[in-house]
Design a protein around this motif. Structure first.
Motif, mmCIF file in Angstrom:
data_model
loop_
_atom_site.group_PDB
_atom_site.id
_atom_site.type_symbol
_atom_site.label_atom_id
_atom_site.label_comp_id
_atom_site.label_asym_id
_atom_site.label_seq_id
_atom_site.Cartn_x
_atom_site.Cartn_y
_atom_site.Cartn_z
ATOM 1 N N THR A 69 41.388 38.476 33.832
ATOM 2 C CA THR A 69 42.310 39.001 33.820
ATOM 3 C C THR A 69 42.509 39.809 35.359
ATOM 4 O O THR A 69 43.327 40.257 35.523
ATOM 5 C CB THR A 69 42.596 39.576 32.546
ATOM 6 N N PHE A 70 41.718 40.882 35.654
ATOM 7 C CA PHE A 70 40.746 41.188 36.710
ATOM 8 C C PHE A 70 41.472 40.745 37.637
ATOM 9 O O PHE A 70 41.306 40.637 39.086
ATOM 10 C CB PHE A 70 39.719 41.818 36.950
ATOM 11 N N CYS A 71 41.226 38.928 37.790
ATOM 12 C CA CYS A 71 41.174 38.116 39.451
ATOM 13 C C CYS A 71 42.864 38.722 39.164
ATOM 14 O O CYS A 71 43.783 38.136 40.440
ATOM 15 C CB CYS A 71 40.305 37.050 39.308
ATOM 16 N N LYS A 72 43.307 38.211 38.667
ATOM 17 C CA LYS A 72 44.941 37.461 38.131
ATOM 18 C C LYS A 72 45.723 39.071 38.673
ATOM 19 O O LYS A 72 46.455 38.854 39.568
ATOM 20 C CB LYS A 72 45.488 37.479 36.805
ATOM 21 N N GLU A 73 45.150 40.009 38.777
ATOM 22 C CA GLU A 73 45.359 41.216 38.534
ATOM 23 C C GLU A 73 45.633 41.673 40.531
ATOM 24 O O GLU A 73 46.133 42.130 41.599
ATOM 25 C CB GLU A 73 44.676 42.490 37.680
ATOM 26 N N ILE A 74 44.253 41.123 40.709
ATOM 27 C CA ILE A 74 43.920 41.202 42.091
ATOM 28 C C ILE A 74 45.195 39.943 43.248
ATOM 29 O O ILE A 74 45.249 40.349 43.798
ATOM 30 C CB ILE A 74 42.406 40.759 42.333
#
Length: 187
Positions: A69-74
């Protein structure tokens, strides 16, 4: 060389050369100090902005799902920044074109741009019609066909006129009065 007129003397400056030089040096040092202060302010603004928009990463102790989810936000933030960058580039390109166009208009208004001399070109009527109307022109335009045809008089008639002139007295009597003038114009 002869003098073209009275010479105009330059007014002497009231400031001495050494004083002028020291003032220049002071102005230059002041300008360099201001430039350095501007650079430092820009760097501080850059660091502050990056600190606000990009918080420090804390990846330790995250689960696999949290990392995803953090990678998708980035990735979504990167996409947003790319869109903004593209918009800014488009604005810059548009502004540069506008500036170039306005500079060209200013040059045209100033009269600095000279129109090139036109060359003389021989063009037939058919070529001119094709240039004006394209392929819509109907047939070719033969200008010589519209001219009147003139027939040359026979040379025999000219010889007869010269033979008639033989005796001038007869000619004068025949041509006297209104009838003679009418004959001259009829011939």
């Amino acid at each position: 060389m002869p003098d073209d007129g009275p010479k105009v003397a330059k007014p002497k400056s009231k400031i001495s050369a050494s004083r002028r030089l020291s003032l220049k040096i002071l102005l230059l040092t002041r300008a360099t100090e201001q430039l350095e202060a501007e650079k430092a302010a820009r760097e501080e603004e850059k660091v502050r902005h990056l600190g606000e928009s990009v918080p420090p990463l804390q990846l330790t102790g995250l689960q696999l799902e949290e990392l995803q989810t953090f990678c998708k936000e980035i990735h979504s933030k990167i996409d947003k920044v790319d869109e903004e960058r593209y918009d800014f580039e488009a604005k810059v390109i548009k502004n540069n074109k506008d500036i170039h166009e306005l500079n060209r208009k200013i040059a045209d208004m100033g009269g600095k741009f000279k129109k090139p001399a036109l060359r003389k070109v021989r063009v037939s009527a058919d070529e001119m019609l094709k240039a004006l109307f394209g392929s819509k022109s109907k047939g070719n335009m033969d200008l010589r066909a519209n001219l009147k045809s003139v027939k040359k008089e026979d040379t025999k008639q000219e010889k007869e006129l010269t033979v008639e002139v033989g005796d001038w007295r007869k000619n004068v009597e025949a041509m006297s009065g209104m009838e003679g003038r009418k004959k001259m114009f009829d011939a």
